[in-house]
Write a protein that holds these residues in place. Structure first.
Motif, PDB file in Angstrom:
ATOM      1  N   THR A  46     -20.504   7.172  -9.010  1.00 19.19           N
ATOM      2  CA  THR A  46     -21.947   7.307  -9.211  1.00 19.19           C
ATOM      3  C   THR A  46     -22.560   6.041  -9.781  1.00 19.19           C
ATOM      4  OG1 THR A  46     -21.543   8.301 -11.391  1.00 19.19           O
ATOM      5  CG2 THR A  46     -21.800   9.800  -9.522  1.00 19.19           C
ATOM      6  N   ASP A  47     -21.745   5.189 -10.436  1.00 14.37           N
ATOM      7  CA  ASP A  47     -22.262   3.946 -10.994  1.00 14.37           C
ATOM      8  C   ASP A  47     -22.024   2.749 -10.081  1.00 14.37           C
ATOM      9  OD1 ASP A  47     -19.505   3.915 -11.293  1.00 14.37           O
ATOM     10  OD2 ASP A  47     -19.548   2.957 -13.270  1.00 14.37           O
ATOM     11  N   GLY A  48     -21.511   2.993  -8.881  1.00 15.11           N
ATOM     12  CA  GLY A  48     -21.260   1.912  -7.949  1.00 15.11           C
ATOM     13  C   GLY A  48     -22.451   1.670  -7.040  1.00 15.11           C
ATOM     14  N   PRO A  49     -22.438   0.587  -6.267  1.00 18.93           N
ATOM     15  CA  PRO A  49     -23.508   0.348  -5.300  1.00 18.93           C
ATOM     16  C   PRO A  49     -23.620   1.517  -4.321  1.00 18.93           C
ATOM     17  CG  PRO A  49     -22.085  -1.584  -5.528  1.00 18.93           C
ATOM     18  CD  PRO A  49     -21.412  -0.483  -6.259  1.00 18.93           C
ATOM     19  N   ALA A  50     -24.853   1.913  -4.028  1.00 14.89           N
ATOM     20  CA  ALA A  50     -25.076   3.032  -3.113  1.00 14.89           C
ATOM     21  C   ALA A  50     -24.931   2.550  -1.666  1.00 14.89           C
ATOM     22  CB  ALA A  50     -26.456   3.626  -3.335  1.00 14.89           C
ATOM     23  N   VAL A  51     -24.166   3.302  -0.886  1.00 18.35           N
ATOM     24  CA  VAL A  51     -23.936   2.996   0.525  1.00 18.35           C
ATOM     25  C   VAL A  51     -24.283   4.244   1.329  1.00 18.35           C
ATOM     26  CG1 VAL A  51     -22.272   2.267   2.262  1.00 18.35           C
ATOM     27  CG2 VAL A  51     -22.096   1.381  -0.081  1.00 18.35           C
ATOM     28  N   VAL A  52     -25.246   4.125   2.232  1.00 22.19           N
ATOM     29  CA  VAL A  52     -25.667   5.229   3.084  1.00 22.19           C
ATOM     30  C   VAL A  52     -25.056   5.040   4.468  1.00 22.19           C
ATOM     31  CG1 VAL A  52     -27.658   6.360   4.172  1.00 22.19           C
ATOM     32  CG2 VAL A  52     -27.791   5.607   1.782  1.00 22.19           C
ATOM     33  N   LEU A  53     -24.463   6.096   5.002  1.00 16.14           N
ATOM     34  CA  LEU A  53     -23.745   6.054   6.275  1.00 16.14           C
ATOM     35  C   LEU A  53     -24.423   6.964   7.294  1.00 16.14           C
ATOM     36  CD1 LEU A  53     -20.349   6.593   4.484  1.00 16.14           C
ATOM     37  CD2 LEU A  53     -20.911   4.469   5.636  1.00 16.14           C
ATOM     38  N   LEU A  54     -24.655   6.437   8.500  1.00 15.26           N
ATOM     39  CA  LEU A  54     -25.272   7.207   9.579  1.00 15.26           C
ATOM     40  C   LEU A  54     -24.360   7.167  10.805  1.00 15.26           C
ATOM     41  CD1 LEU A  54     -28.945   5.826   9.390  1.00 15.26           C
ATOM     42  CD2 LEU A  54     -27.982   7.795   8.169  1.00 15.26           C
ATOM     43  N   ALA A  55     -24.165   8.322  11.423  1.00 16.00           N
ATOM     44  CA  ALA A  55     -23.337   8.422  12.627  1.00 16.00           C
ATOM     45  C   ALA A  55     -24.228   8.563  13.857  1.00 16.00           C
ATOM     46  CB  ALA A  55     -22.391   9.611  12.517  1.00 16.00           C
ATOM     47  N   GLY A  56     -23.601   8.491  15.037  1.00 23.80           N
ATOM     48  CA  GLY A  56     -24.351   8.553  16.283  1.00 23.80           C
ATOM     49  C   GLY A  56     -23.937   9.702  17.172  1.00 23.80           C
ATOM     50  N   PHE A  57     -24.290   9.611  18.430  1.00 22.92           N
ATOM     51  CA  PHE A  57     -23.983  10.640  19.420  1.00 22.92           C
ATOM     52  C   PHE A  57     -22.544  10.486  19.905  1.00 22.92           C
ATOM     53  CE2 PHE A  57     -23.635  11.946  23.871  1.00 22.92           C
ATOM     54  CZ  PHE A  57     -24.105  13.243  23.791  1.00 22.92           C
ATOM     55  N   PRO A  58     -21.796  11.582  20.070  1.00 23.44           N
ATOM     56  CA  PRO A  58     -22.163  12.979  19.838  1.00 23.44           C
ATOM     57  C   PRO A  58     -21.614  13.493  18.513  1.00 23.44           C
ATOM     58  CG  PRO A  58     -20.190  12.903  21.184  1.00 23.44           C
ATOM     59  CD  PRO A  58     -20.507  11.469  20.793  1.00 23.44           C
ATOM     60  N   GLN A  59     -21.607  12.653  17.487  1.00 23.16           N
ATOM     61  CA  GLN A  59     -20.929  12.975  16.240  1.00 23.16           C
ATOM     62  C   GLN A  59     -21.877  13.480  15.160  1.00 23.16           C
ATOM     63  OE1 GLN A  59     -18.577   9.075  16.146  1.00 23.16           O
ATOM     64  NE2 GLN A  59     -16.971  10.549  15.686  1.00 23.16           N
ATOM     65  N   THR A  60     -21.316  13.663  13.958  1.00 23.86           N
ATOM     66  CA  THR A  60     -22.041  14.061  12.763  1.00 23.86           C
ATOM     67  C   THR A  60     -21.550  13.170  11.625  1.00 23.86           C
ATOM     68  OG1 THR A  60     -20.367  15.649  11.976  1.00 23.86           O
ATOM     69  CG2 THR A  60     -21.965  16.447  13.621  1.00 23.86           C
ATOM     70  N   TRP A  61     -21.928  13.495  10.394  1.00 25.49           N
ATOM     71  CA  TRP A  61     -21.427  12.736   9.242  1.00 25.49           C
ATOM     72  C   TRP A  61     -19.901  12.693   9.217  1.00 25.49           C
ATOM     73  CZ3 TRP A  61     -18.043  14.334   5.486  1.00 25.49           C
ATOM     74  CH2 TRP A  61     -17.736  15.711   5.468  1.00 25.49           C
ATOM     75  N   TRP A  62     -19.250  13.677   9.845  1.00 20.40           N
ATOM     76  CA  TRP A  62     -17.795  13.770   9.846  1.00 20.40           C
ATOM     77  C   TRP A  62     -17.144  12.539  10.490  1.00 20.40           C
ATOM     78  CZ3 TRP A  62     -14.628  16.570   7.100  1.00 20.40           C
ATOM     79  CH2 TRP A  62     -13.339  16.859   7.531  1.00 20.40           C
ATOM     80  N   ALA A  63     -17.921  11.763  11.237  1.00 21.64           N
ATOM     81  CA  ALA A  63     -17.413  10.525  11.831  1.00 21.64           C
ATOM     82  C   ALA A  63     -16.896   9.552  10.768  1.00 21.64           C
ATOM     83  CB  ALA A  63     -18.501   9.855  12.657  1.00 21.64           C
ATOM     84  N   TRP A  64     -17.384   9.694   9.527  1.00 19.48           N
ATOM     85  CA  TRP A  64     -17.009   8.771   8.456  1.00 19.48           C
ATOM     86  C   TRP A  64     -15.898   9.329   7.563  1.00 19.48           C
ATOM     87  CZ3 TRP A  64     -18.844   4.136   9.232  1.00 19.48           C
ATOM     88  CH2 TRP A  64     -20.057   3.989   9.934  1.00 19.48           C
ATOM     89  N   ARG A  65     -15.300  10.458   7.971  1.00 21.06           N
ATOM     90  CA  ARG A  65     -14.350  11.166   7.105  1.00 21.06           C
ATOM     91  C   ARG A  65     -13.133  10.318   6.734  1.00 21.06           C
ATOM     92  NH1 ARG A  65     -13.604  11.651  12.093  1.00 21.06           N
ATOM     93  NH2 ARG A  65     -11.563  11.952  13.090  1.00 21.06           N
ATOM     94  N   LYS A  66     -12.725   9.380   7.612  1.00 19.30           N
ATOM     95  CA  LYS A  66     -11.561   8.538   7.320  1.00 19.30           C
ATOM     96  C   LYS A  66     -11.937   7.289   6.535  1.00 19.30           C
ATOM     97  CE  LYS A  66      -9.173   9.863  11.631  1.00 19.30           C
ATOM     98  NZ  LYS A  66      -8.624   9.342  12.918  1.00 19.30           N
ATOM     99  N   VAL A  67     -13.183   6.887   6.617  1.00 19.23           N
ATOM    100  CA  VAL A  67     -13.651   5.674   5.933  1.00 19.23           C
ATOM    101  C   VAL A  67     -14.066   5.984   4.493  1.00 19.23           C
ATOM    102  CG1 VAL A  67     -15.412   3.856   5.957  1.00 19.23           C
ATOM    103  CG2 VAL A  67     -14.382   4.628   8.110  1.00 19.23           C
ATOM    104  N   MET A  68     -14.719   7.114   4.284  1.00 19.92           N
ATOM    105  CA  MET A  68     -15.287   7.414   2.965  1.00 19.92           C
ATOM    106  C   MET A  68     -14.248   7.437   1.844  1.00 19.92           C
ATOM    107  SD  MET A  68     -18.097  10.163   4.355  1.00 19.92           S
ATOM    108  CE  MET A  68     -18.793  10.704   2.793  1.00 19.92           C
ATOM    109  N   PRO A  69     -13.099   8.087   2.013  1.00 21.48           N
ATOM    110  CA  PRO A  69     -12.113   8.052   0.911  1.00 21.48           C
ATOM    111  C   PRO A  69     -11.622   6.655   0.591  1.00 21.48           C
ATOM    112  CG  PRO A  69     -11.616   9.836   2.452  1.00 21.48           C
ATOM    113  CD  PRO A  69     -12.670   8.985   3.101  1.00 21.48           C
ATOM    114  N   ARG A  70     -11.629   5.763   1.563  1.00 21.67           N
ATOM    115  CA  ARG A  70     -11.173   4.389   1.333  1.00 21.67           C
ATOM    116  C   ARG A  70     -12.189   3.572   0.539  1.00 21.67           C
ATOM    117  NH1 ARG A  70      -8.600   5.764   6.319  1.00 21.67           N
ATOM    118  NH2 ARG A  70      -6.563   4.712   6.598  1.00 21.67           N
TER     119      ARG A  70
END
Length: 316
Positions: A46-70
């Protein structure tokens, strides 16, 4: 992949018939974004730089599921479902990218974030480019992954050479009134599965459960119509992009992420005519869906981009 069918149905979710996958360490949020209810998944520092992630067609936010934990140990992460996507509302609005960008920015503000880094793929990158033009003072940097942005990196003509046409043929198909809905209703899994298997370097990148998840999102409660609307309003998106660029250029750090077997060979070169500080990388051994195919490379590129431009120490 976690079993979406076992996920709880959370009050406030405007697409309740769509199962909700969970990602350890992240929470689901819904906010009013200037009259459109948008879904976001939030976690990390919560104290780190804010990063907003947007996915495209035909996906959802779940497209970032492997990147976010890293990225979670360094950054405050917010993956937003666009209007008409995933667990966000499917409103009857214009889906030109400037209109959508206003709603996305309103969602980020509603989550209490005033300035942020914006990272986006495919149609998400269409929206991100327009958002950067209208809210440049609120962005610290912009990363765009393999996207033909209307009026910017999208070719004016669809190629007819079979060796290239398979990458962009759907742009014209999606523009035809009513016909795609007629042909695709009830066959969303076949259609979504084609994109996810053909546009990856390795056709087994996505398993059956992941294809089912994305197909269910497109099929749910107006999702197909909303997905097509982004393409049908692309000419308006291009017009507004050029109208905005007549007044200003992008003067923030921009990272273009391409892949060895993607759609846009050099994202950085494609956006450099409109951006003063564009750099780029090419991720090897990946097709169009780079965050799914090479999440470690994407996470490393984003970490380097953000920490370097934010003046933070690089990871050891």
């Amino acid at each position: 992949m976690n079993d979406p069918a076992s996920a709880p149905r959370i009050p406030g979710n405007p697409v309740r018939e769509l199962p909700l996958p969970e990602l350890t360490g992240f929470s689901h949020r819904w906010v009013d974004a200037d009259g459109v209810r948008l879904h976001a998944v939030e976690g990390g520092r919560t104290d780190g730089p804010a990063v907003v992630l947007l996915a495209g067609f035909p996906q959802t936010w779940w497209a970032w599921r492997k990147v976010m934990p890293r990225l979670a140990d360094r950054f405050h992460l917010i993956a937003v479902d666009l209007p008409g996507q995933g667990h966000s509302e499917r409103p009857d609005i214009s889906y030109d990218t400037h209109t959508v960008a206003a709603h996305v920015h309103a969602a980020v503000k509603a989550l209490g974030v005033s300035t942020y880094w914006l990272v986006a793929h495919d149609i998400g990158a269409w929206v991100a480019f327009s958002l950067a033009l209208t809210h440049q003072d609120r962005l610290r940097g912009l990363a765009l992954l393999d996207a033909g942005v209307p009026g910017i990196t999208l070719p004016d003509a669809i190629p007819t050479d079979p060796e290239r046409a398979w990458k962009t043929w759907h742009f014209a198909f999606h523009l035809v009134p009513d016909l795609p809905e007629t042909l695709l209703a009830g066959r969303e899994r076949d259609y979504v599965g084609w994109f996810l298997r053909v546009k990856t370097l390795s056709p087994d990148t996505f398993d059956d459960a992941e294809i089912e998840h994305y197909a269910a999102s497109v099929a749910a409660d107006g999702g197909l119509h909303a997905s097509l609307a982004y393409y049908r309003d692309a000419a308006e998106s291009a017009r507004k992009n050029h109208e905005a660029l007549a007044r200003q250029r992008l003067d923030l750090p921009v990272l273009g992420i391409s892949s060895s077997h993607g759609s846009i060979p050099d994202m950085a070169a494609s956006v450099r005519p409109w951006a003063d500080h564009a750099t780029g990388i090419v991720v090897p051994d990946a097709g169009h869906f780079i965050p799914d195919e090479q999440p470690g490379a994407v996470a490393a590129a984003l970490t380097g981009f953000i920490t370097e431009d934010a003046g933070q120490p690089s990871p050891t």
